[in-house]
Enzyme design. Sequence first.
Site, PDB file in Angstrom:
ATOM      1  N   PRO A  33       1.145  -0.879  -0.005  1.00  9.45           N
ATOM      2  CA  PRO A  33      -0.077  -0.241  -0.087  1.00  9.45           C
ATOM      3  C   PRO A  33       0.506   1.253   0.213  1.00  9.45           C
ATOM      4  CG  PRO A  33      -0.313  -1.027   2.304  1.00  9.45           C
ATOM      5  CD  PRO A  33       0.873  -2.026   1.211  1.00  9.45           C
TER       6      PRO A  33
ATOM      7  N   GLN B  95      -6.635  -0.700   3.632  1.00 10.96           N
ATOM      8  CA  GLN B  95      -6.366  -0.082   4.997  1.00 10.96           C
ATOM      9  C   GLN B  95      -6.610   0.761   5.855  1.00 10.96           C
ATOM     10  OE1 GLN B  95      -1.473   1.827   4.914  1.00 10.96           O
ATOM     11  NE2 GLN B  95      -1.444  -0.545   5.115  1.00 10.96           N
TER      12      GLN B  95
ATOM     13  N   CYS C 260       3.504   3.142   8.653  1.00 13.17           N
ATOM     14  CA  CYS C 260       3.518   3.940   7.977  1.00 13.17           C
ATOM     15  C   CYS C 260       4.412   5.175   8.661  1.00 13.17           C
ATOM     16  CB  CYS C 260       2.328   4.915   7.108  1.00 13.17           C
ATOM     17  SG  CYS C 260       2.257   5.824   6.257  1.00 13.17           S
TER      18      CYS C 260
ATOM     19  N   LYS D 205      -0.040  -4.512   9.638  1.00 14.95           N
ATOM     20  CA  LYS D 205       1.156  -3.909   8.609  1.00 14.95           C
ATOM     21  C   LYS D 205       2.171  -3.474   9.773  1.00 14.95           C
ATOM     22  CE  LYS D 205       3.527  -2.536   4.332  1.00 14.95           C
ATOM     23  NZ  LYS D 205       3.397  -0.287   5.071  1.00 14.95           N
TER      24      LYS D 205
ATOM     25  N   ASN E  96       8.357  -7.112   3.564  1.00 18.27           N
ATOM     26  CA  ASN E  96       8.887  -6.333   2.971  1.00 18.27           C
ATOM     27  C   ASN E  96       9.938  -5.247   3.301  1.00 18.27           C
ATOM     28  OD1 ASN E  96       7.179  -3.015   3.226  1.00 18.27           O
ATOM     29  ND2 ASN E  96       7.649  -3.508   1.508  1.00 18.27           N
ATOM     30  N   GLY E  97       9.851  -4.860   1.783  1.00 20.15           N
ATOM     31  CA  GLY E  97      11.421  -3.868   2.511  1.00 20.15           C
ATOM     32  C   GLY E  97      12.081  -3.711   1.393  1.00 20.15           C
TER      33      GLY E  97
ATOM     34  N   ARG F 161       8.106   0.507  -3.885  1.00 20.40           N
ATOM     35  CA  ARG F 161       9.147   1.534  -4.815  1.00 20.40           C
ATOM     36  C   ARG F 161       8.834   0.702  -5.701  1.00 20.40           C
ATOM     37  NH1 ARG F 161      12.399   3.549  -0.173  1.00 20.40           N
ATOM     38  NH2 ARG F 161      12.533   1.172   0.409  1.00 20.40           N
TER      39      ARG F 161
HETATM   40  C1  LIG Z   1       4.183   6.981  -1.286  1.00 24.58           C
HETATM   41  C2  LIG Z   1       4.698   6.515  -0.892  1.00 24.58           C
HETATM   42  C3  LIG Z   1       3.332   5.962   0.207  1.00 24.58           C
HETATM   43  C4  LIG Z   1       3.454   4.897   1.773  1.00 24.58           C
HETATM   44  N1  LIG Z   1       2.002   4.398   2.144  1.00 24.58           N
HETATM   45  C5  LIG Z   1       1.892   3.579   3.019  1.00 24.58           C
HETATM   46  C6  LIG Z   1       0.007   3.245   3.541  1.00 24.58           C
HETATM   47  O1  LIG Z   1      -0.294   4.654   3.241  1.00 24.58           O
HETATM   48  N2  LIG Z   1      -0.047   2.505   4.500  1.00 24.58           N
HETATM   49  C7  LIG Z   1       1.436   1.869   4.683  1.00 24.58           C
HETATM   50  O2  LIG Z   1       0.842   0.732   5.263  1.00 24.58           O
HETATM   51  N3  LIG Z   1       2.162   1.463   4.369  1.00 24.58           N
HETATM   52  C8  LIG Z   1       2.372   2.888   3.032  1.00 24.58           C
HETATM   53  N4  LIG Z   1       4.083   3.092   2.250  1.00 24.58           N
HETATM   54  C9  LIG Z   1       5.609   1.880   3.110  1.00 24.58           C
HETATM   55  C10 LIG Z   1       5.464   0.507   1.631  1.00 24.58           C
HETATM   56  O3  LIG Z   1       3.834   0.380   1.791  1.00 24.58           O
HETATM   57  C11 LIG Z   1       6.508  -0.124   2.100  1.00 24.58           C
HETATM   58  O4  LIG Z   1       6.323  -0.998   3.160  1.00 24.58           O
HETATM   59  C12 LIG Z   1       8.206   0.441   1.593  1.00 24.58           C
HETATM   60  O5  LIG Z   1       7.660   1.437   0.909  1.00 24.58           O
HETATM   61  C13 LIG Z   1       8.872  -0.302   2.018  1.00 24.58           C
HETATM   62  O6  LIG Z   1       9.088  -1.229   0.593  1.00 24.58           O
HETATM   63  P1  LIG Z   1       9.918  -0.881  -0.168  1.00 24.58           P
HETATM   64  O7  LIG Z   1      11.512  -1.040  -0.024  1.00 24.58           O
HETATM   65  O8  LIG Z   1       9.402  -2.530  -1.593  1.00 24.58           O
HETATM   66  O9  LIG Z   1       9.285   0.150  -1.094  1.00 24.58           O
HETATM   67  C14 LIG Z   1       4.109   3.970   2.097  1.00 24.58           C
HETATM   68  C15 LIG Z   1       5.197   4.121   0.658  1.00 24.58           C
HETATM   69  C16 LIG Z   1       5.688   5.576  -0.156  1.00 24.58           C
HETATM   70  C17 LIG Z   1       7.001   4.861  -0.966  1.00 24.58           C
END
Ligand SMILES: Cc1cc2nc3c(=O)[nH]c(=O)nc-3n(C[C@H](O)[C@H](O)[C@H](O)COP(=O)(O)O)c2cc1C
Length: 338
Positions: free
Chosen positions: A16, A70, A100, A144, A205-206, A230
């Site tokens: 998300p 969510q 978040c 999460k 995740n990450g 991302r």
């Molecule tokens: C622009 C943006 C918005 C995000 N919004 C949410 C969100 O609404 N809820 C949430 O649980 N995590 C949110 N996240 C975190 C992502 O879900 C994820 O945990 C985080 O980007 C790490 O994963 P990645 O390295 O694959 O990007 C957001 C991340 C980004 C970059």
Amino acid sequence: MKIGQHLLANRLFVAPMAGVTDRPFRQLCKKLGAGYAVSEMIASNALLWKSEKTQRRANHEGEFNPIAVQIAGADPQMMAAAAQLNRDNGAQIIDINMGCPAKKVCNVAAGSALLRDEPLVQQILEAVVQAVGVGPDAIPVTLKIRTGWDRENKNAIAVAQLAEKAGISMLTVHGRTRADLYHGEAEYETITAVKNSVAIPVVANGDITTPEKAALVLQVTGADAIMIGRAAQGRPWIFREIDYFLKTGDKLPTPQINEIQEIMNSHLIDHYEFYGEYVGLRTARKHIGWYCKGLRDSHAFRQRMNTADDCKAQLQMVNDFFTEMKSHSDRLLFLEAA
Ligand SMILES: Cc1cc2nc3c(=O)[nH]c(=O)nc-3n(C[C@H](O)[C@H](O)[C@H](O)COP(=O)(O)O)c2cc1C
């Protein structure tokens, strides 16, 4: 891989991301190989439910099942009410956001800020599970989190055990603490430890950015699924690349510019339709920027594209740019640079 009664196509999830994983983007990722996607968070504050933004985020028309919504907030009763409202509005799974670090969320001590208050975490989880997770209309409730509040206070295992006891059906762990924001690299040791400490499905995740990294994270953590955020921006076909690699051990050829152009056109048309002319024009810019990242002359193109004053002109500019690109490059130019 199952969440409650929902059987998923595979174990590759779209993370998300507020302002990114709207319905058109989720649909696109699912078409291109993601097995599951969670919507952008919806505030639990009832005062916001009627806002245009929340109404749009709660619009699931034509969405592939299961529909996962969510919710974010810090008040157990408000969270319970938000879960019920979303279930009534078509949500088949409720995901609670305690991952978040965004200021807007943390100012009201929601999102990952909650991780430092385990009794409150417990109250929220129990209230939401009680509200929608039991009885004849029960739907799964998932959670999460990050690995903890900061590196000295990594309490993901305690929170995971609390979650399992409260009736949470699946847990996603982003391998950073709240204090890390997005700095440094995600670590997977804590996710492995969480996986070993609970029986519910755990999602890692990450920083998963390539098929090889996806395979590695699944292997070292023993996680039931992985979630990608991302790396899917401007590259939604990453899911089919990972899926193929996990199934065969081989890598798919990189998509041709022609196909990327087709994907982008259908994405933008859906995007404009979903948001309407005014908001659609503006919110499409970031997606276009991601699709073009690394392409020759993309910086100048983005500046030009930002001057388009309607969606039709914006789409035309994008297509002209890609047609120009194809005239003197092949697929490698795009993907090597990206
Ligand atoms: C622009 C943006 C918005 C995000 N919004 C949410 C969100 O609404 N809820 C949430 O649980 N995590 C949110 N996240 C975190 C992502 O879900 C994820 O945990 C985080 O980007 C790490 O994963 P990645 O390295 O694959 O990007 C957001 C991340 C980004 C970059």
